[in-house]
Design an enzyme around this catalytic site. Structure first.
Site, short mmCIF file in Angstrom:
data_model
loop_
_atom_site.label_atom_id
_atom_site.label_comp_id
_atom_site.label_asym_id
_atom_site.label_seq_id
_atom_site.Cartn_x
_atom_site.Cartn_y
_atom_site.Cartn_z
N SER A 199 29.02 -2.55 -22.00
CA SER A 199 29.50 -1.52 -21.08
C SER A 199 29.15 -1.91 -19.65
CB SER A 199 28.86 -0.18 -21.43
OG SER A 199 29.25 0.80 -20.50
N CYS A 324 21.97 11.14 -23.10
CA CYS A 324 22.78 11.90 -24.05
C CYS A 324 21.96 12.96 -24.77
CB CYS A 324 23.39 10.97 -25.08
SG CYS A 324 23.80 9.37 -24.43
#
Ligand code: PLP
Length: 395
Positions: A199, A324
């Site tokens: 990413s 998260c």
């Protein structure tokens, strides 16, 4: 002072990465699927970026599939292999208890579809061994997915060894290398990696772009139906600016990797050693086999959330676990996986550095964090019970 120490959540874009986007936002904005000249220019930029990314991992351009980020790459990689496993009646997958949710939740979904999932124990150090993987492999195992470096505690897994075991057993090996790409050396052939997710925003590139490497011969399945982009494996007009920027950010990170790691490690060690002096605290994860950027600690008698809020008031951007998990009151699954009890896991702090941090910022954190921990403990009923001997210290 403002200190950004949350680089495992995301990184600041580098000047080079921003500059690499501009031409594809301003001039070469055409659709790479268009046949006209500007379209073909965009298509060439895309091809060039694919080659550059491939070179960074020692693979071929046709083995790189661009995605919207690490989560999509994890989903696509795992679901592609599962599809094949299902067809062959091989419905067993091996992973670890402390993967990123992009992996764990995908595996949960497969479990509901009749797959059997073995999550390997990572022990107190937060490490799995190739032997553990070897023992868990069965004739019906279709996939092993083990992350390269953990996003919360930074521990680095023996990827080459795990890859070797998988290769010998004829099992596909996927690694979530989102925390490793640009920070640790990766060669997919030398390290026996069949699939790998990255990413861009974890190495000073833009958010919303990533890639999945898939060794040729392994069939990739679509998550997103549409046009013929990504050789028919992912519909949707390509994020050219993001993709070109990712390639530049990755090359830059790899070129400066040793220099950056040396600088970061020096700062990190000073930070970790200093914070370890806080009584009744513990470092999470192996101290050696970890990313040079990561500090993760638990402090007894305090809540991680309060700690973060107070640090934020002092200008320190940190995290309690992964970005998260914050927002939910559940303790981090990663800290539970290394055997931290609930009450200890709640008092966690992750500081993740990058080459833009400075020694002055480390000094500042070494001054503020012990002060804030002490302040919160003074207000904590749990801490009072510990001090009065009504409860026993766990750490
Ligand atoms: C950040 C991260 C992801 C998710 O990547 P996105 O691009 O944000 O979707 C997956 N795995 C790990 C280990 C990460 O750190």
């Amino acid at each position: 002072m403002q200190v950004y120490a949350d680089n495992a959540a995301t990184t600041k874009m580098s000047k080079k990465a921003i500059d690499a986007m501009i031409p594809y936002l301003e001039g070469v904005y055409a659709n790479p699927s268009s046949l006209h000249t500007p379209g073909q220019e965009a298509a060439e930029a895309l091809m060039d970026a694919r080659e550059r990314v491939a070179k960074c991992f020692g693979c071929e351009a046709r083995e790189i599939y661009f995605t919207s980020g690490g989560s999509e790459a994890d989903n696509q990689g795992i679901l592609s292999v599962a599809k094949k496993g299902e067809r062959l009646g091989k419905k067993h997958i091996i992973s670890t208890a402390f993967e990123h949710h992009a992996v764990l939740h995908t595996l949960k979904k497969l479990e509901k579809q009749g797959f059997e999932i073995t999550l390997l124990d990572v022990g107190e150090k937060g490490l799995v061994t190739p032997e553990q993987v070897k023992e868990a492999i069965r004739p019906e195992t279709c996939l092993v997915t083990v992350m390269y470096a953990n996003n919360e505690i930074g521990t680095i897994q023996p990827i080459s060894g795990i890859g070797k075991v998988c290769r010998e057993a004829g099992v596909i090996f996927h690694t979530d290398a989102v925390q490793a790409a640009g920070h640790l050396k990766i060669d997919v052939n030398e390290q026996n990696i069949d699939m790998l997710s990255i990413s861009a925003h974890k190495f000073h590139g833009p958010k919303g772009v990533g890639a999945l490497y898939v060794k040729k011969g392994i069939v990739v399945h679509n998550l997103i139906e549409g046009g013929a982009q990504e050789r028919g494996k992912r519909g949707g007009t390509e994020n050219i600016a993001g993709i070109c920027s990712m390639a530049t950010a990755l090359e830059d990170a790899i070129e400066n990797m040793d220099k950056n790691n040396e600088k970061i490690l020096k700062m990190r060690n000073r930070l970790m050693d200093g914070l370890s002096k806080i009584p009744h605290s513990i470092i999470n994860g192996d101290k050696e086999m970890r990313l040079s950027s990561n500090v993760n600690m638990c402090f007894e008698g305090i809540e991680g959330e309060s700690l973060l809020l107070m640090l934020d008031m002092e200008g320190i951007c940190a995290s309690s676990g992964s970005a998260c998990t914050s927002g939910s009151l559940d303790p981090s699954h990663v800290l539970l996986s290394i055997g931290r009890p609930h009450e200890i896991a709640h008092g966690s702090l992750r500081l993740s550095l990058c080459e833009y941090n400075t020694e002055e910022e480390i000094d500042y954190m070494l001054e503020k964090i012990p002060y804030v921990v002490g302040y919160l403990r003074n207000m904590s009923p749990v801490w009072r019970d510990l001090e009065e001997g009504k409860r026993n210290h766990v750490i």
